[in-house]
Design an enzyme around this catalytic site. Structure first.
Site, PDB file in Angstrom:
ATOM      1  N   GLU A   1      14.104  54.193-135.925  1.00 44.43           N
ATOM      2  CA  GLU A   1      13.328  54.218-137.165  1.00 44.43           C
ATOM      3  C   GLU A   1      13.430  52.887-137.917  1.00 44.43           C
ATOM      4  O   GLU A   1      12.691  52.642-138.861  1.00 44.43           O
ATOM      5  CB  GLU A   1      13.807  55.369-138.065  1.00 44.43           C
TER       6      GLU A   1
ATOM      7  N   SER B   1      24.744  54.364-130.226  1.00 46.20           N
ATOM      8  CA  SER B   1      26.201  54.272-130.392  1.00 46.20           C
ATOM      9  C   SER B   1      26.893  55.347-129.547  1.00 46.20           C
ATOM     10  O   SER B   1      26.301  56.385-129.240  1.00 46.20           O
ATOM     11  CB  SER B   1      26.547  54.461-131.865  1.00 46.20           C
TER      12      SER B   1
ATOM     13  N   CYS C   1      24.631  45.244-126.856  1.00 48.07           N
ATOM     14  CA  CYS C   1      25.686  46.031-126.204  1.00 48.07           C
ATOM     15  C   CYS C   1      26.401  45.183-125.161  1.00 48.07           C
ATOM     16  O   CYS C   1      27.421  45.583-124.629  1.00 48.07           O
ATOM     17  CB  CYS C   1      25.106  47.282-125.574  1.00 48.07           C
TER      18      CYS C   1
ATOM     19  N   GLU D   1      33.910  48.636-131.668  1.00 48.49           N
ATOM     20  CA  GLU D   1      32.672  47.851-131.677  1.00 48.49           C
ATOM     21  C   GLU D   1      32.357  47.380-133.100  1.00 48.49           C
ATOM     22  O   GLU D   1      32.386  48.173-134.031  1.00 48.49           O
ATOM     23  CB  GLU D   1      31.525  48.720-131.156  1.00 48.49           C
TER      24      GLU D   1
END
Ligand code: NAD
Length: 485
Positions: A180, A230, A285, A386
């Site tokens: 989004e 995620s 990533c 992360e």
């Protein structure tokens, strides 16, 4: 039909519908803070309509000869080539990364379209005559039905193309739920797919967030789910869709290590590490995150990374000479900044501080400058969690063995790289790293359409990965036919 610029509309049964009844979420330029458009936060009604359209389109699309389905992708490939530059500019505006990076992203997406156009060959089965006396055996790959594809914000053009071209070329139909936060450029790709001759209902798009995803993966009409995002959400999606008996591939987050041995070329290391950690402002990533200098490699590596990071030009991705753009949102900037605060408190030594960065002319941009820590250990969040921002954590190890131990402690397993001139050390690393995407003297083990892509440990939930032959296997079922005449 073309949608008005800036309006992200749902695309259902070949019609663009603004989802009037839905709340609208803003889409903003992360460098200027300017509103670019709005996206509907679709609920169950919109999802039901999209799945119904995809289900209705499936029987005829499945019966469309495979070469005819493939031809749509040849035409789409030509249209994407023609619009490559425009797509790259549009993507830079809504995502923030520079145009060289977005051009590369579009290129990687196109390569998946090219690969999916090879479906007549990719879908072929096997045959063995006389498996018993006068009995033959063969496998055929058949499409299964409606697939849901749910994607993240960081590669909003490429990542949807890891999935839907394969699913559709194999004869399935799809409902895509893009991020989004930056859905506008992929909407242009969908318009081009329509122009390439994709029949109504074969590819549908429903915008939204958590509720939309839940409605989609719970829907009894959806047979399988491809997810990227995620790890936290990947795990939820995997468990929820898996519990309902669906095929799932869920690609999650990462914490990628780069190991530098003393025999590596320091210049090459500095260039590769800086580009891996700070490219796309760390929102990849595959971004390098912990850089481990082994023995004497540490000093030159530290110097090279610091110099390289300090010389990066931060700014709007659309402007000339910019190396690093903003992060996606104010909320994400605050999250990265809080991570830097916490890492300092944990005892990591801050060598370069990107907090409070500003760019002349863009007071409302979501800026975080290049940040470098040293004395990072696997026990600290900066060494294990992360960040998804432009932050490097430097660590020391006395030997390759000790560096491999650090890797073994990571709960993620997406990518890892080694820098060395020793084939033997590189082989040892490849053999023992236990990580899915491995770079040898490469900073970013980038996704190649013709090969599978996806991690291990908490970076991936599932079995068959994205792209390559795995995509064909994921989107088809092998049926075995044994015949006697
Ligand atoms: P995200 O998990 O927040 O969102 C991904 C998608 O899930 C979006 O479409 C979002 O609308 C939806 N979503 C968000 N929260 C949800 C919830 N609670 N339930 C159901 N759906 C939900 O991820 P992001 O911030 O858009 O993307 C960044 C993340 O994606 C990073 O962790 C990054 O490492 C990861 N990523 C992984 C890969 C890979 O190949 N493994 C590739 C790109 C990005």
């Amino acid at each position: 039909m073309t949608t008005p610029r800036g309006l992200a509309a749902n695309y259902i049964a070949g019609e663009w519908s603004p989802g009037d009844a839905c709340e609208r979420l803003p889409v903003t330029d992360p460098a200027t803070g300017e509103a670019l458009g709005a996206v509907p936060d679709s609920g169950r009604t919109e999802v039901d309509r999209a799945v119904a359209a995809a289900s209705a389109a499936f029987p005829a699309w499945r019966r469309t000869p495979v070469p005819e389905r493939a031809r749509v992708f040849f035409r789409l490939k030509a249209l994407l080539d023609e619009h490559h530059d425009d797509l790259a500019v549009s993507l830079s505006r809504e995502h923030g990364k520079n145009v060289a990076e977005t051009w590369g992203e579009v290129q990687r997406g196109i390569e998946n379209v090219e690969h999916a156009a090879g479906m007549p060959t990719l879908m072929m089965g096997d045959t063995l005559e006389d498996i018993a006396r006068g009995v033959d055996c063969e496998t055929v790959r058949q499409p299964i039905g409606v697939f849901a594809v749910i994607t993240p914000y960081n590669f909003p053009v490429m990542i949807p193309l890891w999935f839907w071209p394969y699913a559709v070329a194999a004869g399935n139909t799809v409902v895509l739920k893009p991020s989004e936060q930056d859905p506008l450029t992929h909407q242009r790709v969908v318009e081009l797919a329509e122009q390439a001759g994709l029949p109504p209902g074969v590819l549908n798009v429903v915008h939204g967030r958590k509720g939309t995803v839940e409605a989609l993966i719970d829907h009894p009409g959806v047979v399988g789910v491809s997810f990227v995002g995620s790890s936290q959400v990947a795990k939820i999606v995997y468990q929820r869709a898996g519990a309902a008996g669906k095929r799932v591939q869920a690609l999650g987050g990462a914490k990628n290590h780069m190991i530098v041995l003393p025999d590596a070329d320091p210049e090459m290391v500095a260039e590769a590490v800086v580009s891996s950690v700070f490219g796309s402002a760390g929102q990849r990533c595959l971004a390098g995150s912990v850089v481990v200098g082994v023995g004497d490699a540490y000093g030159p590596m530290r110097e090279g990374v610091l110099d390289g990071a300090a010389s990066l030009k931060v700014g709007r991705g659309l402007d000339d000479g910019v190396d690093m753009g903003p992060v996606i949102s104010g909320a994400h900037r605050d999250r990265v900044t809080a991570f830097i605060d916490e890492s300092e408190r944990d005892g990591a030594r801050l060598l370069l501080d990107g907090r409070g960065a500003s760019v002349a002319g863009y007071p409302r941009g979501h800026w975080v400058g290049p940040t470098v820590f040293e004395d990072v250990t696997p026990e600290m969040p900066i060494g294990s969690e992360e960040v998804f921002g432009p932050v490097a954590g430097l660590a020391r190890a006395p030997s390759l063995e000790a560096a491999l131990d650090m890797l073994a402690k990571s709960r993620y397993g997406n990518a890892a790289s080694i820098f060395t001139n020793s084939g033997r050390a590189a082989r040892e690393f490849r053999y023992r790293a236990g990580i899915s995407m491995i770079g040898v003297n490469i900073g970013v083990a980038a996704p190649m359409a013709f090969f599978p892509f996806g991690g291990t440990r908490n970076s991936f939930y599932g079995d068959l990965k994205a792209q390559g032959r795995d995509a064909v296997s994921f989107f088809t079922d092998q049926r075995v036919v044994i015949s006697r005449w």
